[in-house]
Write an enzyme that holds these catalytic residues in place. Structure first.
Site, short mmCIF file in Angstrom:
data_model
loop_
_atom_site.label_atom_id
_atom_site.label_comp_id
_atom_site.label_asym_id
_atom_site.label_seq_id
_atom_site.Cartn_x
_atom_site.Cartn_y
_atom_site.Cartn_z
N TYR A 110 4.17 0.06 7.58
CA TYR A 110 3.15 0.05 6.69
C TYR A 110 1.97 -0.74 7.38
O TYR A 110 2.30 -1.63 8.20
CB TYR A 110 3.80 -1.10 5.52
CG TYR A 110 4.07 -0.52 4.40
CD1 TYR A 110 2.70 -0.10 3.60
CD2 TYR A 110 4.93 -0.08 3.99
CE1 TYR A 110 2.74 0.30 2.23
CE2 TYR A 110 5.37 0.57 2.47
CZ TYR A 110 4.18 0.65 1.82
OH TYR A 110 4.11 1.48 0.54
N GLU A 152 -1.00 -1.91 5.34
CA GLU A 152 -2.02 -2.32 4.48
C GLU A 152 -2.99 -3.24 5.08
O GLU A 152 -2.70 -4.22 5.77
CB GLU A 152 -1.38 -2.92 3.09
CG GLU A 152 -0.54 -2.16 2.05
CD GLU A 152 0.07 -2.83 1.22
OE1 GLU A 152 0.05 -3.99 0.94
OE2 GLU A 152 0.77 -1.94 0.19
N ASP A 211 -21.34 14.50 -0.92
CA ASP A 211 -20.01 14.75 -0.50
C ASP A 211 -20.05 16.15 0.42
O ASP A 211 -20.16 17.12 -0.08
CB ASP A 211 -19.33 15.04 -1.86
CG ASP A 211 -17.89 15.53 -1.64
OD1 ASP A 211 -17.58 15.75 -0.76
OD2 ASP A 211 -17.23 15.67 -2.63
N THR A 250 -13.77 15.27 3.30
CA THR A 250 -12.33 15.48 3.80
C THR A 250 -12.38 15.69 5.13
O THR A 250 -13.73 15.99 5.80
CB THR A 250 -12.02 17.01 2.98
OG1 THR A 250 -12.72 18.08 3.70
CG2 THR A 250 -11.88 16.83 1.65
N LYS A 253 -11.33 20.62 6.54
CA LYS A 253 -12.02 21.97 6.09
C LYS A 253 -12.83 22.23 7.34
O LYS A 253 -12.07 22.55 8.25
CB LYS A 253 -12.91 21.76 4.73
CG LYS A 253 -12.18 21.48 3.66
CD LYS A 253 -12.92 21.09 2.23
CE LYS A 253 -12.11 20.75 0.99
NZ LYS A 253 -12.83 20.58 -0.10
#
Ligand SMILES: *Cc1c(COP(=O)(O)O)cnc(C)c1O
Length: 430
Positions: free
Chosen positions: A67, A69, A213, A239, A242
Protein backbone atom coordinates in the site's frame (compact mmCIF):
# COMPACT_ATOMS: atom_id res chain seq x y z
CA UNK A 1 3.60 -22.08 -24.66
CA UNK A 2 3.07 -23.52 -28.11
CA UNK A 3 6.05 -23.67 -30.44
CA UNK A 4 4.21 -21.63 -33.07
CA UNK A 5 4.57 -18.61 -30.81
CA UNK A 6 8.28 -18.30 -31.37
CA UNK A 7 8.65 -14.88 -29.84
CA UNK A 8 10.75 -13.22 -27.24
CA UNK A 9 7.99 -12.35 -24.85
CA UNK A 10 7.97 -16.08 -24.96
CA UNK A 11 11.19 -16.40 -23.02
CA UNK A 12 9.73 -14.56 -20.06
CA UNK A 13 6.34 -16.04 -20.49
CA UNK A 14 7.72 -19.54 -20.58
CA UNK A 15 9.36 -19.34 -17.16
CA UNK A 16 6.26 -17.64 -15.81
CA UNK A 17 3.93 -20.21 -17.35
CA UNK A 18 6.06 -23.09 -16.06
CA UNK A 19 5.65 -21.71 -12.57
CA UNK A 20 1.95 -21.15 -13.02
CA UNK A 21 1.41 -24.61 -14.48
CA UNK A 22 2.26 -26.07 -11.08
CA UNK A 23 0.24 -23.52 -9.08
CA UNK A 24 -2.81 -23.15 -11.30
CA UNK A 25 -2.84 -25.19 -14.50
CA UNK A 26 -6.26 -23.86 -15.47
CA UNK A 27 -5.17 -20.22 -15.63
CA UNK A 28 -1.78 -21.29 -17.06
CA UNK A 29 -3.61 -22.91 -19.94
CA UNK A 30 -5.83 -19.89 -20.63
CA UNK A 31 -2.81 -17.59 -20.56
CA UNK A 32 -0.81 -19.80 -22.90
CA UNK A 33 -3.63 -19.78 -25.41
CA UNK A 34 -3.90 -15.99 -25.20
CA UNK A 35 -0.13 -15.69 -25.71
CA UNK A 36 -0.40 -17.78 -28.85
CA UNK A 37 -3.38 -15.74 -30.03
CA UNK A 38 -1.44 -12.51 -29.69
CA UNK A 39 1.64 -13.94 -31.39
CA UNK A 40 -0.26 -15.32 -34.37
CA UNK A 41 -2.85 -12.64 -35.16
CA UNK A 42 -2.62 -9.14 -36.64
CA UNK A 43 -3.72 -6.53 -34.10
CA UNK A 44 -5.37 -3.59 -35.85
CA UNK A 45 -7.36 -2.18 -32.94
CA UNK A 46 -6.27 1.45 -32.79
CA UNK A 47 -6.16 1.60 -28.98
CA UNK A 48 -3.95 -1.48 -28.52
CA UNK A 49 -0.25 -2.19 -28.62
CA UNK A 50 2.38 -4.75 -27.54
CA UNK A 51 4.48 -3.66 -24.54
CA UNK A 52 8.16 -4.49 -24.21
CA UNK A 53 9.31 -7.37 -22.04
CA UNK A 54 10.79 -4.80 -19.64
CA UNK A 55 7.38 -3.19 -19.10
CA UNK A 56 5.73 -6.61 -18.91
CA UNK A 57 8.20 -7.86 -16.29
CA UNK A 58 7.84 -4.76 -14.13
CA UNK A 59 4.08 -5.21 -13.93
CA UNK A 60 4.39 -8.82 -12.83
CA UNK A 61 6.66 -8.10 -9.87
CA UNK A 62 6.86 -7.60 -6.10
CA UNK A 63 6.06 -3.94 -6.70
CA UNK A 64 2.43 -5.04 -6.43
CA UNK A 65 2.67 -5.98 -2.76
CA UNK A 66 2.49 -2.69 -0.89
CA UNK A 67 0.00 0.00 0.00
CA UNK A 68 1.26 3.49 -0.79
CA UNK A 69 -1.76 5.76 -0.27
CA UNK A 70 -0.66 9.37 -0.52
CA UNK A 71 2.22 10.79 -2.54
CA UNK A 72 6.05 10.56 -2.35
CA UNK A 73 7.21 11.93 1.01
CA UNK A 74 3.63 12.01 2.35
CA UNK A 75 2.35 8.44 2.56
CA UNK A 76 -0.18 6.93 4.92
CA UNK A 77 1.86 3.70 5.21
CA UNK A 78 5.40 2.88 6.33
CA UNK A 79 7.97 1.15 4.14
CA UNK A 80 7.46 3.32 1.07
CA UNK A 81 11.08 4.42 0.51
CA UNK A 82 11.47 2.70 -2.85
CA UNK A 83 7.89 3.39 -3.90
CA UNK A 84 8.63 7.09 -3.38
CA UNK A 85 11.71 6.76 -5.59
CA UNK A 86 9.91 5.02 -8.41
CA UNK A 87 6.88 7.34 -8.34
CA UNK A 88 9.13 10.42 -8.38
CA UNK A 89 10.98 8.94 -11.33
CA UNK A 90 7.71 8.25 -13.18
CA UNK A 91 6.51 11.80 -12.52
CA UNK A 92 9.80 13.39 -13.64
CA UNK A 93 9.94 11.30 -16.80
CA UNK A 94 6.31 12.11 -17.66
CA UNK A 95 7.03 15.83 -17.25
CA UNK A 96 10.10 15.56 -19.46
CA UNK A 97 8.22 13.53 -22.06
CA UNK A 98 5.34 15.99 -22.35
CA UNK A 99 7.30 19.12 -21.48
CA UNK A 100 5.12 20.28 -18.61
CA UNK A 101 5.45 21.11 -14.92
CA UNK A 102 3.15 18.58 -13.25
CA UNK A 103 2.24 14.91 -13.58
CA UNK A 104 0.05 12.62 -11.51
CA UNK A 105 0.90 9.02 -12.44
CA UNK A 106 -1.59 7.27 -10.13
CA UNK A 107 -4.86 7.06 -12.12
CA UNK A 108 -5.73 3.41 -12.67
CA UNK A 109 -6.95 4.12 -16.21
CA UNK A 110 -7.84 6.89 -18.64
CA UNK A 111 -11.43 7.16 -17.44
CA UNK A 112 -10.15 7.63 -13.85
CA UNK A 113 -7.78 10.36 -15.01
CA UNK A 114 -10.81 12.11 -16.49
CA UNK A 115 -12.84 11.74 -13.29
CA UNK A 116 -10.03 13.41 -11.35
CA UNK A 117 -9.74 16.20 -13.92
CA UNK A 118 -13.52 16.82 -13.89
CA UNK A 119 -13.51 16.96 -10.09
CA UNK A 120 -10.53 19.34 -10.06
CA UNK A 121 -12.05 21.78 -12.55
CA UNK A 122 -15.83 21.59 -12.00
CA UNK A 123 -18.65 21.45 -9.50
CA UNK A 124 -21.55 19.02 -9.98
CA UNK A 125 -24.05 20.44 -12.47
CA UNK A 126 -21.47 22.53 -14.37
CA UNK A 127 -21.72 22.69 -18.14
CA UNK A 128 -19.32 20.71 -20.34
CA UNK A 129 -18.97 21.00 -24.11
CA UNK A 130 -17.67 17.82 -25.76
CA UNK A 131 -17.84 15.59 -28.83
CA UNK A 132 -20.29 12.70 -28.28
CA UNK A 133 -19.20 9.09 -28.59
CA UNK A 134 -21.20 8.59 -31.80
CA UNK A 135 -18.96 11.15 -33.52
CA UNK A 136 -15.65 9.84 -32.15
CA UNK A 137 -15.64 11.10 -28.54
CA UNK A 138 -15.15 8.91 -25.47
CA UNK A 139 -17.78 7.66 -23.02
CA UNK A 140 -15.98 9.49 -20.19
CA UNK A 141 -16.65 12.82 -21.96
CA UNK A 142 -20.34 12.87 -21.11
CA UNK A 143 -22.17 9.63 -21.94
CA UNK A 144 -25.34 9.50 -19.82
CA UNK A 145 -24.60 6.39 -17.71
CA UNK A 146 -20.98 7.48 -17.13
CA UNK A 147 -19.79 9.57 -14.16
CA UNK A 148 -19.40 12.52 -16.56
CA UNK A 149 -22.96 12.35 -17.89
CA UNK A 150 -24.46 11.66 -14.47
CA UNK A 151 -23.04 14.63 -12.57
CA UNK A 152 -22.52 17.33 -15.22
CA UNK A 153 -24.65 19.09 -17.81
CA UNK A 154 -23.27 17.84 -21.10
CA UNK A 155 -23.60 19.73 -24.39
CA UNK A 156 -22.45 18.18 -27.67
CA UNK A 157 -20.50 19.74 -30.47
CA UNK A 158 -20.22 17.80 -33.70
CA UNK A 159 -18.14 17.28 -36.82
CA UNK A 160 -18.94 19.09 -40.05
CA UNK A 161 -21.33 16.67 -41.80
CA UNK A 162 -19.70 17.24 -45.20
CA UNK A 163 -15.99 17.20 -44.39
CA UNK A 164 -16.26 15.05 -41.21
CA UNK A 165 -13.68 17.41 -39.69
CA UNK A 166 -13.87 19.49 -36.51
CA UNK A 167 -15.68 22.70 -37.40
CA UNK A 168 -13.98 25.24 -35.13
CA UNK A 169 -16.27 28.12 -36.14
CA UNK A 170 -19.35 26.08 -35.24
CA UNK A 171 -17.76 24.98 -31.94
CA UNK A 172 -17.01 28.61 -31.11
CA UNK A 173 -20.57 29.66 -31.88
CA UNK A 174 -21.92 26.84 -29.71
CA UNK A 175 -19.55 27.73 -26.88
CA UNK A 176 -21.00 31.27 -26.85
CA UNK A 177 -24.53 29.85 -26.61
CA UNK A 178 -23.79 27.20 -23.97
CA UNK A 179 -21.22 29.17 -21.89
CA UNK A 180 -19.58 25.94 -20.63
CA UNK A 181 -17.21 25.78 -17.66
CA UNK A 182 -15.18 23.12 -19.52
CA UNK A 183 -14.47 22.30 -23.15
CA UNK A 184 -13.01 18.89 -23.98
CA UNK A 185 -10.95 18.03 -27.03
CA UNK A 186 -9.17 14.75 -27.79
CA UNK A 187 -10.97 11.68 -29.11
CA UNK A 188 -11.17 7.92 -29.63
CA UNK A 189 -11.94 7.81 -33.34
CA UNK A 190 -10.80 11.06 -34.96
CA UNK A 191 -8.15 10.51 -37.63
CA UNK A 192 -7.03 14.12 -38.02
CA UNK A 193 -4.73 16.62 -36.30
CA UNK A 194 -6.30 18.61 -33.45
CA UNK A 195 -5.76 22.39 -33.35
CA UNK A 196 -5.22 22.84 -29.60
CA UNK A 197 -4.40 26.55 -29.94
CA UNK A 198 -7.72 27.18 -31.66
CA UNK A 199 -9.54 25.27 -28.90
CA UNK A 200 -7.80 27.37 -26.25
CA UNK A 201 -8.84 30.58 -27.99
CA UNK A 202 -12.45 29.34 -27.99
CA UNK A 203 -12.22 28.37 -24.30
CA UNK A 204 -10.73 31.76 -23.41
CA UNK A 205 -13.47 33.59 -25.28
CA UNK A 206 -16.08 32.09 -22.90
CA UNK A 207 -13.88 31.81 -19.79
CA UNK A 208 -13.92 28.01 -19.85
CA UNK A 209 -11.20 25.55 -18.96
CA UNK A 210 -9.76 23.48 -21.79
CA UNK A 211 -9.08 19.80 -21.19
CA UNK A 212 -7.20 17.78 -23.81
CA UNK A 213 -7.69 14.03 -23.52
CA UNK A 214 -4.82 12.66 -25.61
CA UNK A 215 -5.44 8.99 -24.67
CA UNK A 216 -5.07 7.85 -28.28
CA UNK A 217 -2.33 10.14 -29.55
CA UNK A 218 -0.13 10.42 -26.42
CA UNK A 219 2.74 8.50 -28.00
CA UNK A 220 2.58 10.63 -31.14
CA UNK A 221 2.57 13.79 -29.01
CA UNK A 222 5.51 12.56 -26.91
CA UNK A 223 7.45 11.81 -30.08
CA UNK A 224 6.60 15.14 -31.69
CA UNK A 225 4.67 13.69 -34.64
CA UNK A 226 1.41 15.32 -33.45
CA UNK A 227 1.35 18.89 -32.04
CA UNK A 228 1.41 19.10 -28.24
CA UNK A 229 -1.60 20.26 -26.20
CA UNK A 230 0.88 22.32 -24.13
CA UNK A 231 0.90 25.26 -23.55
CA UNK A 232 -2.76 25.42 -24.63
CA UNK A 233 -4.70 23.03 -22.40
CA UNK A 234 -5.28 23.72 -18.70
CA UNK A 235 -5.30 19.99 -18.04
CA UNK A 236 -4.15 17.08 -20.17
CA UNK A 237 -5.34 13.55 -19.47
CA UNK A 238 -4.24 10.36 -21.16
CA UNK A 239 -3.93 6.62 -21.00
CA UNK A 240 -0.46 5.11 -20.98
CA UNK A 241 -1.22 1.95 -22.95
CA UNK A 242 -2.23 3.06 -26.45
CA UNK A 243 0.29 4.76 -28.78
CA UNK A 244 2.44 5.46 -25.69
CA UNK A 245 3.00 1.67 -25.43
CA UNK A 246 3.14 1.45 -21.64
CA UNK A 247 1.18 -0.55 -19.07
CA UNK A 248 -2.61 -0.08 -18.83
CA UNK A 249 -3.10 3.09 -16.86
CA UNK A 250 -3.91 6.79 -16.72
CA UNK A 251 -1.99 10.03 -16.33
CA UNK A 252 -2.94 13.65 -15.61
CA UNK A 253 -0.65 16.50 -16.68
CA UNK A 254 -0.77 20.26 -16.23
CA UNK A 255 1.32 23.40 -16.28
CA UNK A 256 -0.87 25.26 -13.80
CA UNK A 257 0.22 24.96 -10.16
CA UNK A 258 -3.22 25.61 -8.69
CA UNK A 259 -4.90 23.05 -10.93
CA UNK A 260 -2.07 20.60 -10.18
CA UNK A 261 -2.76 20.74 -6.43
CA UNK A 262 -6.45 20.10 -7.02
CA UNK A 263 -5.75 17.19 -9.36
CA UNK A 264 -3.57 15.48 -6.74
CA UNK A 265 -6.38 15.82 -4.16
CA UNK A 266 -8.99 14.52 -6.60
CA UNK A 267 -6.98 11.46 -7.64
CA UNK A 268 -6.26 10.62 -3.99
CA UNK A 269 -8.32 10.70 -1.81
CA UNK A 270 -10.96 12.12 -4.21
CA UNK A 271 -11.52 9.15 -6.46
CA UNK A 272 -8.99 6.39 -5.72
CA UNK A 273 -7.49 4.56 -2.77
CA UNK A 274 -4.06 2.94 -2.91
CA UNK A 275 -2.15 3.37 -6.16
CA UNK A 276 -1.20 0.31 -8.23
CA UNK A 277 2.52 0.76 -7.63
CA UNK A 278 3.59 -2.11 -9.91
CA UNK A 279 1.84 -0.18 -12.69
CA UNK A 280 3.42 3.11 -11.61
CA UNK A 281 6.83 1.38 -11.79
CA UNK A 282 5.95 0.03 -15.24
CA UNK A 283 4.87 3.52 -16.31
CA UNK A 284 8.34 4.77 -15.28
CA UNK A 285 9.92 2.10 -17.50
CA UNK A 286 7.62 2.90 -20.44
CA UNK A 287 8.33 6.64 -20.15
CA UNK A 288 12.05 5.88 -20.21
CA UNK A 289 11.53 3.90 -23.41
CA UNK A 290 9.47 6.72 -24.90
CA UNK A 291 12.26 9.22 -24.16
CA UNK A 292 14.69 7.28 -26.40
CA UNK A 293 15.33 8.38 -29.99
CA UNK A 294 14.01 5.01 -31.18
CA UNK A 295 10.53 5.97 -29.96
CA UNK A 296 10.49 8.92 -32.38
CA UNK A 297 11.36 6.55 -35.20
CA UNK A 298 8.64 4.17 -34.06
CA UNK A 299 5.98 6.90 -33.84
CA UNK A 300 6.83 8.31 -37.26
CA UNK A 301 6.56 4.76 -38.63
CA UNK A 302 3.11 4.40 -37.00
CA UNK A 303 1.92 7.48 -38.90
CA UNK A 304 3.61 6.43 -42.17
CA UNK A 305 2.05 2.99 -41.91
CA UNK A 306 -1.40 4.48 -41.29
CA UNK A 307 -1.04 6.56 -44.47
CA UNK A 308 0.08 3.51 -46.46
CA UNK A 309 -2.79 1.35 -45.15
CA UNK A 310 -5.31 4.13 -45.79
CA UNK A 311 -4.13 4.64 -49.35
CA UNK A 312 -4.23 0.92 -50.10
CA UNK A 313 -7.77 0.61 -48.73
CA UNK A 314 -8.95 3.49 -50.90
CA UNK A 315 -7.43 1.58 -53.81
CA UNK A 316 -9.71 -1.35 -52.93
CA UNK A 317 -12.81 0.89 -53.07
CA UNK A 318 -13.32 1.83 -49.42
CA UNK A 319 -14.00 5.39 -48.27
CA UNK A 320 -12.10 6.90 -45.37
CA UNK A 321 -14.01 9.24 -43.10
CA UNK A 322 -12.63 12.78 -43.46
CA UNK A 323 -10.82 11.52 -46.57
CA UNK A 324 -7.73 10.10 -44.86
CA UNK A 325 -5.59 10.12 -41.74
CA UNK A 326 -2.96 12.33 -40.08
CA UNK A 327 -2.37 10.05 -37.11
CA UNK A 328 -2.30 6.36 -36.17
CA UNK A 329 -5.92 5.51 -36.99
CA UNK A 330 -8.52 5.59 -39.71
CA UNK A 331 -12.25 5.18 -39.82
CA UNK A 332 -13.23 3.06 -42.81
CA UNK A 333 -16.67 3.54 -44.35
CA UNK A 334 -17.53 0.12 -45.77
CA UNK A 335 -20.61 1.19 -47.74
CA UNK A 336 -18.96 2.36 -50.99
CA UNK A 337 -17.24 -1.05 -51.30
CA UNK A 338 -20.43 -3.00 -50.49
CA UNK A 339 -23.66 -1.37 -49.34
CA UNK A 340 -24.70 -4.60 -47.56
CA UNK A 341 -21.47 -4.99 -45.58
CA UNK A 342 -21.74 -4.04 -41.89
CA UNK A 343 -19.01 -3.32 -39.36
CA UNK A 344 -20.25 -6.21 -37.21
CA UNK A 345 -19.92 -8.74 -40.05
CA UNK A 346 -16.54 -7.41 -41.10
CA UNK A 347 -15.20 -7.59 -37.53
CA UNK A 348 -16.39 -11.17 -37.12
CA UNK A 349 -15.14 -12.46 -40.49
CA UNK A 350 -11.78 -10.75 -40.01
CA UNK A 351 -11.37 -12.30 -36.56
CA UNK A 352 -11.91 -15.74 -38.05
CA UNK A 353 -9.07 -14.88 -40.46
CA UNK A 354 -6.76 -13.81 -37.59
CA UNK A 355 -7.14 -10.05 -38.14
CA UNK A 356 -8.40 -8.26 -35.04
CA UNK A 357 -10.37 -5.03 -35.54
CA UNK A 358 -13.35 -3.25 -34.07
CA UNK A 359 -16.56 -2.15 -35.73
CA UNK A 360 -17.16 1.55 -35.27
CA UNK A 361 -19.96 3.93 -36.15
CA UNK A 362 -19.10 6.44 -38.86
CA UNK A 363 -20.39 10.03 -38.58
CA UNK A 364 -24.18 9.94 -39.11
CA UNK A 365 -24.12 6.16 -39.35
CA UNK A 366 -27.52 4.85 -40.48
CA UNK A 367 -26.93 1.57 -38.57
CA UNK A 368 -27.10 1.11 -34.77
CA UNK A 369 -23.87 1.01 -32.65
CA UNK A 370 -23.88 -2.79 -32.39
CA UNK A 371 -23.96 -3.13 -36.17
CA UNK A 372 -22.38 0.01 -37.72
CA UNK A 373 -21.20 0.76 -41.25
CA UNK A 374 -17.60 1.28 -40.30
CA UNK A 375 -14.39 -0.24 -39.06
CA UNK A 376 -11.76 1.58 -37.00
CA UNK A 377 -8.21 0.51 -37.84
CA UNK A 378 -4.93 1.54 -36.27
CA UNK A 379 -1.26 0.79 -36.88
CA UNK A 380 0.46 1.08 -33.42
CA UNK A 381 0.59 -2.67 -32.73
CA UNK A 382 1.61 -3.78 -36.24
CA UNK A 383 4.33 -1.11 -36.28
CA UNK A 384 5.66 -2.43 -32.95
CA UNK A 385 6.05 -5.83 -34.64
CA UNK A 386 8.09 -4.17 -37.37
CA UNK A 387 5.64 -4.21 -40.28
CA UNK A 388 6.27 -1.36 -42.72
CA UNK A 389 4.47 0.40 -45.59
CA UNK A 390 4.89 -2.49 -48.04
CA UNK A 391 3.36 -4.90 -45.52
CA UNK A 392 0.47 -2.42 -45.11
CA UNK A 393 -0.31 -3.03 -48.78
CA UNK A 394 -0.36 -6.78 -48.04
CA UNK A 395 -2.56 -6.26 -45.00
CA UNK A 396 -5.03 -4.13 -46.98
CA UNK A 397 -5.27 -6.89 -49.58
CA UNK A 398 -5.95 -9.48 -46.85
CA UNK A 399 -8.61 -7.22 -45.30
CA UNK A 400 -10.28 -6.79 -48.66
CA UNK A 401 -10.19 -10.51 -49.50
CA UNK A 402 -12.05 -11.29 -46.28
CA UNK A 403 -14.50 -8.40 -46.47
CA UNK A 404 -15.18 -9.05 -50.13
CA UNK A 405 -15.82 -12.75 -49.53
CA UNK A 406 -19.18 -12.41 -47.80
CA UNK A 407 -17.64 -14.32 -44.89
CA UNK A 408 -16.77 -17.34 -47.04
CA UNK A 409 -15.18 -19.93 -44.75
CA UNK A 410 -12.50 -21.21 -47.08
CA UNK A 411 -11.38 -17.67 -47.93
CA UNK A 412 -11.15 -16.79 -44.22
CA UNK A 413 -9.22 -20.01 -43.55
CA UNK A 414 -6.79 -19.31 -46.40
CA UNK A 415 -6.21 -15.76 -45.16
CA UNK A 416 -5.73 -17.15 -41.62
CA UNK A 417 -2.73 -19.12 -42.90
CA UNK A 418 -1.25 -16.08 -44.63
CA UNK A 419 -1.71 -14.06 -41.45
CA UNK A 420 0.10 -16.75 -39.48
CA UNK A 421 3.01 -16.62 -41.93
CA UNK A 422 3.15 -12.81 -41.76
CA UNK A 423 3.20 -13.00 -37.95
CA UNK A 424 6.10 -15.43 -38.07
CA UNK A 425 8.04 -12.96 -40.23
CA UNK A 426 7.35 -10.23 -37.65
CA UNK A 427 7.52 -11.71 -34.13
CA UNK A 428 6.40 -9.86 -31.01
CA UNK A 429 8.93 -7.41 -29.48
CA UNK A 430 11.79 -8.14 -27.11
C1 LIG B 1 -9.22 5.01 -24.36
C2 LIG B 1 -9.71 6.34 -23.99
C3 LIG B 1 -9.96 6.69 -22.65
C4 LIG B 1 -10.10 5.72 -21.51
O1 LIG B 1 -9.20 4.87 -21.20
P1 LIG B 1 -9.45 3.64 -20.18
O2 LIG B 1 -8.07 3.36 -19.75
O3 LIG B 1 -10.10 2.58 -20.98
O4 LIG B 1 -10.31 4.12 -19.07
C5 LIG B 1 -10.26 8.01 -22.37
N1 LIG B 1 -10.36 8.93 -23.33
C6 LIG B 1 -10.16 8.62 -24.62
C7 LIG B 1 -10.29 9.71 -25.65
C8 LIG B 1 -9.87 7.32 -25.01
O5 LIG B 1 -9.72 7.00 -26.30
Amino acid sequence: MSTTANTSSDAISRSMIELLEKADPTVANIMSEEGVRQATTLELIASENHVSSAVMHTMGSWMTNKYAEGYPGARYYGGCEYYDQVENLARDRAKELFNCGFANVQPHCGANANIAAFMALLSPGDRVLSLPIKSGGHLSHGLKPNFSGTFFEIHDYDLDPETELLDYDAIEKLAHEVRPQLIICGYSAYPRTIDFARFRAIADSVDAYLMADIAHIAGLVAAGVHPSPFPHAHVVTTTTHKTLRGPRGGLVLSDDEEIAKKVDRKVFPGSQGGPLMHMVAAKAVAFHEALQPSFKTYSQAVVDNAKALAEALVGHGYRLCSGGTDNHLMLVDLQPRDAELTGADAEQWLESAGIITNKNGIPNDPRPPRVTSGLRLGTPALTTRGLGPSEMVEVAALLDRVMGSGGDESTCAAVREEVRALCERFPLPH
